[in-house]
Write a protein that holds these residues in place. Structure first.
Motif, PDB file in Angstrom:
ATOM      1  N   UNK A   1       0.853  -1.187   0.000  1.00 33.12           N
ATOM      2  CA  UNK A   1       0.000   0.000   0.000  1.00 33.12           C
ATOM      3  C   UNK A   1       0.885   1.232   0.000  1.00 33.12           C
ATOM      4  N   UNK A   2       0.774   2.054  -1.040  1.00 31.90           N
ATOM      5  CA  UNK A   2       1.577   3.273  -1.105  1.00 31.90           C
ATOM      6  C   UNK A   2       0.852   4.422  -0.423  1.00 31.90           C
ATOM      7  N   UNK A   3      -0.425   4.555  -0.716  1.00 32.75           N
ATOM      8  CA  UNK A   3      -1.237   5.610  -0.109  1.00 32.75           C
ATOM      9  C   UNK A   3      -2.530   4.965   0.356  1.00 32.75           C
ATOM     10  N   UNK A   4      -2.866   5.197   1.628  1.00 33.61           N
ATOM     11  CA  UNK A   4      -4.020   4.509   2.191  1.00 33.61           C
ATOM     12  C   UNK A   4      -5.089   5.508   2.619  1.00 33.61           C
ATOM     13  N   UNK A   5      -5.744   6.125   1.650  1.00 28.81           N
ATOM     14  CA  UNK A   5      -6.859   6.991   1.997  1.00 28.81           C
ATOM     15  C   UNK A   5      -6.439   8.336   2.536  1.00 28.81           C
ATOM     16  N   UNK A   6      -6.088   9.248   1.644  1.00 29.59           N
ATOM     17  CA  UNK A   6      -5.666  10.586   2.056  1.00 29.59           C
ATOM     18  C   UNK A   6      -6.808  11.576   1.824  1.00 29.59           C
ATOM     19  N   UNK A   7      -7.167  12.311   2.864  1.00 26.75           N
ATOM     20  CA  UNK A   7      -8.118  13.423   2.743  1.00 26.75           C
ATOM     21  C   UNK A   7      -7.348  14.706   3.003  1.00 26.75           C
ATOM     22  N   UNK A   8      -7.576  15.697   2.167  1.00 26.90           N
ATOM     23  CA  UNK A   8      -6.841  16.940   2.350  1.00 26.90           C
ATOM     24  C   UNK A   8      -7.653  18.076   1.737  1.00 26.90           C
TER      25      UNK A   8
END
Lengths: 567, 254
Positions: B21-28
């Motif tokens: 998993x490189x990115x696991x759910x990013x909120x910004x």
């Protein structure tokens, strides 16, 4: 590489010396890691291995034929001609079509404290770990069988030595030549010279084939056997014929021929070792850039080269201008253009000129040759050239690599992108094709066939562009970011081969109407071929850009990911 | 100004490569007009996140909006508002600097006269005018960063997304890039950039997000994230680094 840092200036001797074994293990490890978690790569590799085995078996029986039939008369001929072709194939095919497997890039070893001899031996031995080498090994053991059945076990044993030496010679030749050309193409100073040299080298293939075909037709086997004996004394044929020499009682020839082989091998390795050095240093700096003439005009004016000066100053024009510059400035693309030029001239000459009653000793030369060629044969040869020219674009996005991100970020519509790429490539290729058509017509002393040749060429080329646009979007693969324009990623060889084959087959199918028309319409076609062919080619190319552009619009990020080299 | 829309909004962006998993759910949410720093150690997923945010890498899940335009549903509009400088991506480097700028400008559908004028200005300000006809491939690392920035700025984007703009850049060039970015932000533009150089982030940014292991660990204005300490302290604490005790690597001392 745990070299202890010692207080004095001379570093302690390494605890263990590096040998070729380490390079072999490194290569196997890198190949293995490339396969990890990539089912399709394994499948491709297995497919390639099976294909190689098939060819190996065919070659084996060819080489073994004199022994199996018990007829020693043509044994030298088979060994010298077959072996010589093997060496030539290893020499030229990587340059012109396939590239070399650069799993172990010499530049990666630049910082390691390795003597050059260790490095060259190591890389050489590692280069032996490949499917083609195995295939050639299997095939050439046919010679061992021949020698053994003709002259007993001693001849067989000598043949084993000879065949192994010959294999080493093949690999050394291919490495030395590609490496030398890569060095030259990289250097700004002699780049253009290298391009010409490459063209001439590849062009040598033509006369060789002419000679071969003519000789076959003549079928004067005794004289051919004489020629084969001579070839057997050159490095091309020496290693392959030693076993048969022993079998036929010329025992004294064996050590001399082996010596010839060893000297040739040594010379090639020395040559390779010199160009490796420059490849290692060259990776850091490609030499000083020439002082270019002062800047004239604004940025936009500078972007557009003279060949693309007609293009509008818009998105399409910018793409065409950038591609046109790249076909010239990028060594990898240039090498491809040169290949097209060479192949484009020689394939049709071969098919048409040697298709006639061409014999070496009738003294009449080429003009006697035309009698046998027909509009159908000419059209077929033009189809081949058109297909070969267009197939260069089968991995056009791979040339760009990660730089393609700029187009993705700018959101270039797929259709504009593909049309522009076709246009820029055609700026170079269409004039070349025109020259091919004119030259061929005059060689055949049939100037009235110019329309026919150009029509056939343009139609196939256009259809080929359409097919290859689609393939370039769907089947792109990354090219290694090394300075060697002939380098291939390991495992990509077969993928490339299959895709190329697919693209060529599809293009040929798309061009069949031209051949059929040439066969059915007779003389009327001589006049119709040009307009119909041009319209057909243009229409096919536009349709291809339209359809493939749609696919590209949906796959831009995926395409970018596939052409970005893994690091 | 579209006040109601953030300049860049990411929701649940996720990406996995070959099982990791490189990115696991990013909120910004990047407010319009802010100077936003995306911090994280190597391998935290900064480049992956930014690539998905600008349309270079298709996310497995989640979506990204630029000033209210969905990057993956309406890429044309979103990409028009964006200026991007990716990291680890080659430029079309067999062009000269001027040629590269002209190419990017025309690719964005700009008027040739405007391209000429802006390219000349950018080359001048970024001190790349002297390079003349040198190909970008022969530029130094710092020069490559500068020409990449020029390409991103050329069409006057509303949102600028820069991946590691200060990596491998000498102090003089870094100062120049900082000045240009500050002016751009002062003029109403939004800058989002990734970095692991703490001083630069502390000096420039109004907002910060710390990314580690593919998720956002801390987010807010720079003062909120710092909470009275230095940014470096917070960063090391969040990321969970270790310090050398002096026992290991003893062979390094001679």
């Amino acid at each position: 590489m745990a070299l202890p840092v010692s207080a004095d200036a001379t570093p302690a001797a390494p605890v263990r010396t590096v040998s070729a074994r380490h390079f072999v293990r490194l290569k196997l490890r890198v190949m293995g890691n490339n396969f990890r978690g990539q089912g399709w790569r394994i499948a491709l590799f297995v497919g390639g291995a099976l294909l190689g085995l098939w060819f190996a078996a065919a070659g084996f029986f060819l080489f073994a034929a004199p022994g199996l039939t018990g007829n020693g008369r043509y044994a030298v001929l088979v060994a010298a001609a077959g072996g010589g072709l093997l060496v030539l194939g290893w020499l030229f095919l990587p340059l012109v079509f396939f590239g070399v497997d650069e799993t172990l890039d010499p530049a990666r070893f630049a910082l390691l404290p390795l003597p050059r001899r260790t490095l060259v031996t190591g890389l050489f031995v590692a280069a032996l770990i490949s499917v083609p080498v195995l295939a050639v090994l299997i095939a050439s053991f046919g010679l061992v069988l021949t020698s053994w059945s003709l002259g007993g076990w001693s001849a067989g044993l000598v043949a084993v030595v000879g065949v192994l030496a010959g294999l080493l010679l093949c690999v050394a030749a291919s490495r030395a030549v590609t490496s030398a050309f890569a060095t030259m193409l990289r250097s700004r100073r002699v780049r253009d010279l290298a391009a010409v040299l490459l063209a001439v080298t590849a062009a040598l293939l033509g006369p060789l084939q002419v000679f071969g075909l003519a000789a076959l037709r003549e079928a004067d086997w005794t004289r051919l056997a004489g020629v084969a004996t001579v070839i057997g004394w050159t490095p091309l044929g020496a290693p392959w014929t030693v076993g048969i020499d022993v079998a036929q009682g010329r025992v004294w020839a064996a050590p001399v021929k082996l010596l010839i082989t060893v000297v040739a091998l040594g010379a090639l390795l020395a040559w390779w070792s010199r160009s490796i050095e420059s490849a290692m240093v060259g990776a850091a700096s490609a030499g000083k850039a020439p002082v270019r003439r002062g800047v004239t005009g604004g940025a936009v004016a500078q972007l557009f080269p003279r060949v693309a000066a007609w293009a509008g100053r818009d998105r399409f024009g910018a793409l065409v201008a950038r591609e046109a510059r790249y076909w010239w400035r990028d060594a990898r693309r240039r090498a491809n253009l040169i290949t097209i030029a060479v192949v484009g001239i020689f394939v049709p000459v071969l098919i048409n000129v040697t298709g006639g009653d061409f014999a070496f000793d009738d003294g009449a030369g080429f003009t006697a040759a035309a009698s046998d060629s027909s509009p159908v044969v000419v059209t077929i040869s033009m189809v081949l050239v058109g297909v070969l020219a267009a197939v260069t674009l089968a991995n056009q996005f791979g040339f760009d690599g990660s730089a393609y991100a700029a187009n993705v970020v700018a959101g270039v519509p797929g259709r504009v992108e593909l049309r522009a790429r076709m246009t820029a490539f055609s700026l170079y290729v269409l004039p070349m094709l025109g020259v091919v058509a004119v030259v061929l017509s005059f060689l055949l002393s049939r100037p009235e066939w110019i329309g026919l040749t150009i029509g056939g060429l343009v139609a196939t080329y256009g259809a080929g562009l359409a097919v290859n646009s689609l393939i370039s979007v769907l089947g792109a693969y990354s090219l290694p970011e090394t300075s060697n324009p002939f380098a291939m990623n390991s495992g990509a060889g077969l993928a490339k081969g299959l895709l190329t084959l697919l693209a060529m087959l599809a293009s040929v199918v798309a061009a069949v109407p031209m051949v059929v028309a040439a066969a059915l319409l007779g003389d009327a076609w001589l006049w119709l071929a040009l307009p119909v062919g041009a319209a057909y080619g243009l229409g096919a190319a536009l349709l291809g850009a339209y359809l493939a552009g749609d696919v590209l619009d949906r796959r831009q990020p995926e395409l970018l990911a596939t052409v970005t080299p893994r690091r | 100004m579209t006040v109601e829309h953030p300049a860049l909004a990411l929701r649940g962006l996720a990406k996995r490569f070959d099982g990791t998993i490189a990115v696991a759910g990013v909120d910004l949410d990047v407010p319009a007009g802010s100077f936003y720093g995306l911090l994280g150690p190597n391998g935290a997923g900064k480049t992956t996140t930014l690539s998905m945010a600008v349309g270079l890498l298709r996310p497995d899940a989640g979506s990204a909006w630029v000033l209210g335009h969905d990057v993956w549903q309406d890429p044309v509009t979103a990409k028009r508002l964006l200026g991007v400088m990716p990291d680890g991506v080659r430029l079309f480097d067999r062009l000269t600097g001027a040629e590269l700028l002209a190419y990017n400008g025309l690719l964005r559908g700009m008027d040739p006269a405007v391209v000429d004028q802006r390219a000349a200005e950018l080359l001048d300000v970024l001190a790349l005018g002297d390079a003349g006809r040198t190909l970008v491939v022969d530029y130094s690392a710092g020069m490559k960063k500068k020409i990449g920035l020029a390409c991103a700025l050329l069409h006057g984007p509303r949102v600028l997304v820069l991946d590691e703009p200060f990596e491998a850049v000498d102090p003089v060039s870094a100062a120049l890039i900082r000045d240009i970015l500050t002016r751009y932000a002062a003029g109403g533009g939004t800058v989002v950039f990734s970095s692991h150089v703490m001083e630069v982030v502390e000096r420039l940014c109004s907002h910060v997000a710390i990314l580690a292991g593919g998720t956002i660990k801390r987010v807010g204005t720079i003062d909120e994230v710092r909470g009275g300490r230095s940014l470096e302290q917070v960063f090391v604490e969040v990321v969970g680094g270790r310090t050398a005790t002096g026992e290991e690597l003893s062979w390094l001392s001679q």
